[in-house]
Design a protein around this motif. Sequence first.
Motif, PDB file in Angstrom:
ATOM      1  N   VAL A  93       0.873  -1.173   0.000  1.00 51.53           N
ATOM      2  CA  VAL A  93       0.000   0.000   0.000  1.00 51.53           C
ATOM      3  C   VAL A  93       0.908   1.221   0.000  1.00 51.53           C
ATOM      4  O   VAL A  93       1.828   1.321   0.825  1.00 51.53           O
ATOM      5  CB  VAL A  93      -0.929   0.022   1.220  1.00 51.53           C
ATOM      6  N   TYR A  94       0.668   2.123  -0.929  1.00 46.05           N
ATOM      7  CA  TYR A  94       1.490   3.326  -1.076  1.00 46.05           C
ATOM      8  C   TYR A  94       0.750   4.525  -0.501  1.00 46.05           C
ATOM      9  O   TYR A  94      -0.435   4.744  -0.811  1.00 46.05           O
ATOM     10  CB  TYR A  94       1.828   3.556  -2.545  1.00 46.05           C
ATOM     11  N   TYR A  95       1.465   5.284   0.316  1.00 49.07           N
ATOM     12  CA  TYR A  95       0.903   6.447   0.976  1.00 49.07           C
ATOM     13  C   TYR A  95       1.679   7.700   0.597  1.00 49.07           C
ATOM     14  O   TYR A  95       2.912   7.677   0.532  1.00 49.07           O
ATOM     15  CB  TYR A  95       0.995   6.308   2.496  1.00 49.07           C
ATOM     16  N   CYS A  96       0.965   8.781   0.371  1.00 43.76           N
ATOM     17  CA  CYS A  96       1.658  10.061   0.264  1.00 43.76           C
ATOM     18  C   CYS A  96       1.488  10.809   1.588  1.00 43.76           C
ATOM     19  O   CYS A  96       0.553  10.543   2.356  1.00 43.76           O
ATOM     20  CB  CYS A  96       1.152  10.896  -0.902  1.00 43.76           C
ATOM     21  N   ALA A  97       2.402  11.720   1.818  1.00 43.99           N
ATOM     22  CA  ALA A  97       2.403  12.440   3.082  1.00 43.99           C
ATOM     23  C   ALA A  97       2.979  13.830   2.899  1.00 43.99           C
ATOM     24  O   ALA A  97       3.809  14.060   2.013  1.00 43.99           O
ATOM     25  CB  ALA A  97       3.216  11.672   4.133  1.00 43.99           C
ATOM     26  N   ARG A  98       2.530  14.742   3.767  1.00 42.94           N
ATOM     27  CA  ARG A  98       3.029  16.113   3.754  1.00 42.94           C
ATOM     28  C   ARG A  98       4.120  16.259   4.791  1.00 42.94           C
ATOM     29  O   ARG A  98       3.912  15.958   5.982  1.00 42.94           O
ATOM     30  CB  ARG A  98       1.870  17.075   4.064  1.00 42.94           C
ATOM     31  N   LYS A  99       5.290  16.728   4.352  1.00 43.15           N
ATOM     32  CA  LYS A  99       6.383  16.950   5.295  1.00 43.15           C
ATOM     33  C   LYS A  99       6.036  18.109   6.200  1.00 43.15           C
ATOM     34  O   LYS A  99       5.620  19.165   5.731  1.00 43.15           O
ATOM     35  CB  LYS A  99       7.696  17.219   4.563  1.00 43.15           C
ATOM     36  N   THR A 100       6.234  17.903   7.471  1.00 46.57           N
ATOM     37  CA  THR A 100       5.920  18.921   8.453  1.00 46.57           C
ATOM     38  C   THR A 100       6.710  20.190   8.183  1.00 46.57           C
ATOM     39  O   THR A 100       7.945  20.127   8.035  1.00 46.57           O
ATOM     40  CB  THR A 100       6.243  18.411   9.857  1.00 46.57           C
ATOM     41  N   PRO A 101       6.056  21.318   8.081  1.00 44.33           N
ATOM     42  CA  PRO A 101       6.800  22.570   7.872  1.00 44.33           C
ATOM     43  C   PRO A 101       7.874  22.765   8.937  1.00 44.33           C
ATOM     44  O   PRO A 101       7.636  22.531  10.120  1.00 44.33           O
ATOM     45  CB  PRO A 101       5.714  23.647   7.987  1.00 44.33           C
ATOM     46  N   GLY A 102       9.043  23.159   8.501  1.00 41.63           N
ATOM     47  CA  GLY A 102      10.148  23.356   9.425  1.00 41.63           C
ATOM     48  C   GLY A 102      11.099  22.176   9.495  1.00 41.63           C
ATOM     49  O   GLY A 102      12.250  22.324   9.913  1.00 41.63           O
ATOM     50  N   ARG A 103      10.631  20.988   9.124  1.00 42.28           N
ATOM     51  CA  ARG A 103      11.520  19.821   9.074  1.00 42.28           C
ATOM     52  C   ARG A 103      12.380  19.937   7.828  1.00 42.28           C
ATOM     53  O   ARG A 103      11.902  20.256   6.754  1.00 42.28           O
ATOM     54  CB  ARG A 103      10.707  18.543   9.018  1.00 42.28           C
TER      55      ARG A 103
END
Length: 127
Positions: A93-103
């Motif tokens: 299962v492939y997931y996309c994700a948003r990188k936390t701002p500031g990381r």
Amino acid sequence: QVQLVESGGGLVQAGGSLRLSCTASGRTFSSDGMGWFRQAPGAEREFVAAIDWSGAIRYYRDSVKGRFTISRDNAKNTVYLQMNSLQPDDTAVYYCARKTPGRTMGAATTSISYDYWGQGTQVTVSS
């Protein structure tokens, strides 16, 4: 709040290709780093690829280098994962994700650097 919706998964034979899409809504997308992860049955979630806000910086796990390409279209609020020469080991299962701002992008290969996740899309590669 950020909503991420993946699409494009499916069943493909070994050697085939798929393109995954992840469309974001709820806030400005163009300033966010994005990533793709995957999780096979019985395995931990693992990093696949990441891209910074401009598309200039891209990271890949070693096993997909030369086969997968991450890209983005900020005008469409969409990040893509083009997957070529697929192998049965890519089944997950492939997931996309948003990188936390500031990381930093240097930490983009770890799941703790991401704060919003999509629901996932199944990719199955038959031998």
